[in-house]
Design an enzyme around this catalytic site. Structure first.
Site, PDB file in Angstrom:
ATOM      1  N   SER A  98      27.297 -25.352 -23.637  1.00  0.00           N
ATOM      2  CA  SER A  98      27.701 -23.866 -23.469  1.00  0.00           C
ATOM      3  C   SER A  98      26.906 -23.344 -22.017  1.00  0.00           C
ATOM      4  O   SER A  98      27.158 -22.453 -21.573  1.00  0.00           O
ATOM      5  CB  SER A  98      26.827 -23.252 -24.421  1.00  0.00           C
ATOM      6  OG  SER A  98      25.338 -23.495 -24.535  1.00  0.00           O
ATOM      7  N   HIS A 113      20.003 -20.697 -22.964  1.00  0.00           N
ATOM      8  CA  HIS A 113      20.867 -19.904 -22.354  1.00  0.00           C
ATOM      9  C   HIS A 113      20.486 -18.907 -21.179  1.00  0.00           C
ATOM     10  O   HIS A 113      19.201 -18.757 -21.096  1.00  0.00           O
ATOM     11  CB  HIS A 113      21.787 -18.983 -23.358  1.00  0.00           C
ATOM     12  CG  HIS A 113      22.677 -19.715 -24.240  1.00  0.00           C
ATOM     13  ND1 HIS A 113      23.214 -19.120 -25.396  1.00  0.00           N
ATOM     14  CD2 HIS A 113      23.219 -20.783 -24.031  1.00  0.00           C
ATOM     15  CE1 HIS A 113      24.116 -19.926 -25.869  1.00  0.00           C
ATOM     16  NE2 HIS A 113      24.237 -21.106 -25.227  1.00  0.00           N
ATOM     17  N   ASP A 147      25.080 -13.660 -26.975  1.00  0.00           N
ATOM     18  CA  ASP A 147      24.456 -14.407 -28.143  1.00  0.00           C
ATOM     19  C   ASP A 147      24.330 -13.759 -29.434  1.00  0.00           C
ATOM     20  O   ASP A 147      23.382 -14.184 -30.204  1.00  0.00           O
ATOM     21  CB  ASP A 147      23.345 -15.256 -27.631  1.00  0.00           C
ATOM     22  CG  ASP A 147      23.683 -16.278 -26.750  1.00  0.00           C
ATOM     23  OD1 ASP A 147      24.794 -16.684 -26.579  1.00  0.00           O
ATOM     24  OD2 ASP A 147      22.727 -16.732 -25.886  1.00  0.00           O
TER      25      ASP A 147
END
Length: 180
Positions: A57, A96, A123
């Site tokens: 990701s 992230h 998210d």
């Protein structure tokens, strides 16, 4: 006879005092590793100063298997920083990038919204039901450095637990039966 047979014969020939010395040495090694981990936690201010990237990701910034070094300082979190956070009821931390920061005027607390570089949407779908933002208590640390691909050892041992147990058993047997 082979490595295992030689190790068993070596283990049988050990005297009790030498065996106890080896067990204590092994215990000291494990204790030292735990002390170093706790020291890193204190220095970095992060509950987990080192994490492994488990998914794609965050590509191209980080690849699966990269090890990240974290630090949790007093500076405010800014958009663009890469953070590692925990979500309620999820045991695996997520790596992230912060895309939005919202500062509350009344308390000066901040809320952050994150997104994986390689993901199409933010998210919020990963957060707990009804949660729109991450608060400070969710964030474990900010990425301050990394080692590429070194974390693949962890991924392989997590995906194939038998390899982990064989490796730990072999290292323990080697530590106990070594003559030095």
């Amino acid at each position: 006879m082979g490595f295992i047979g030689d190790s068993i014969d070596s283990f049988k020939s050990l005297k009790i005092r030498h065996a106890l010395e080896q067990v204590i040495t092994l215990g000291m090694i494990v204790s030292s590793a735990l002390i170093i981990w706790k020291f890193l936690m204190c220095v970095t201010g992060s509950e987990s100063p080192v994490v492994v990237v488990l998914s794609e990701s965050m590509e191209p910034a980080f690849q699966r298997g990269d090890i990240l070094f974290l630090r949790m300082g007093e500076d405010p979190i800014r958009a663009g920083e890469i953070v590692v956070f925990n979500i309620d009821r999820r045991e695996i931390p997520i790596v992230h990038r912060v895309i939005k920061v919202h500062e509350r005027n009344d308390t000066k607390d901040i809320d952050v919204l994150t997104k994986g570089d390689n993901n199409d949407q933010d998210d919020r779908v990963l957060y707990a039901p009804g949660q729109q933002w991450l608060q400070h208590q969710h964030i474990m640390g900010r990425a301050v450095g990394f080692l590429p691909y070194v974390g693949y050892v962890t991924i392989i041992m997590t995906e194939n637990p038998i390899i982990k147990y064989v490796l730990i058993g072999a290292l323990g047997l080697l530590a106990i039966t070594s003559k030095d």
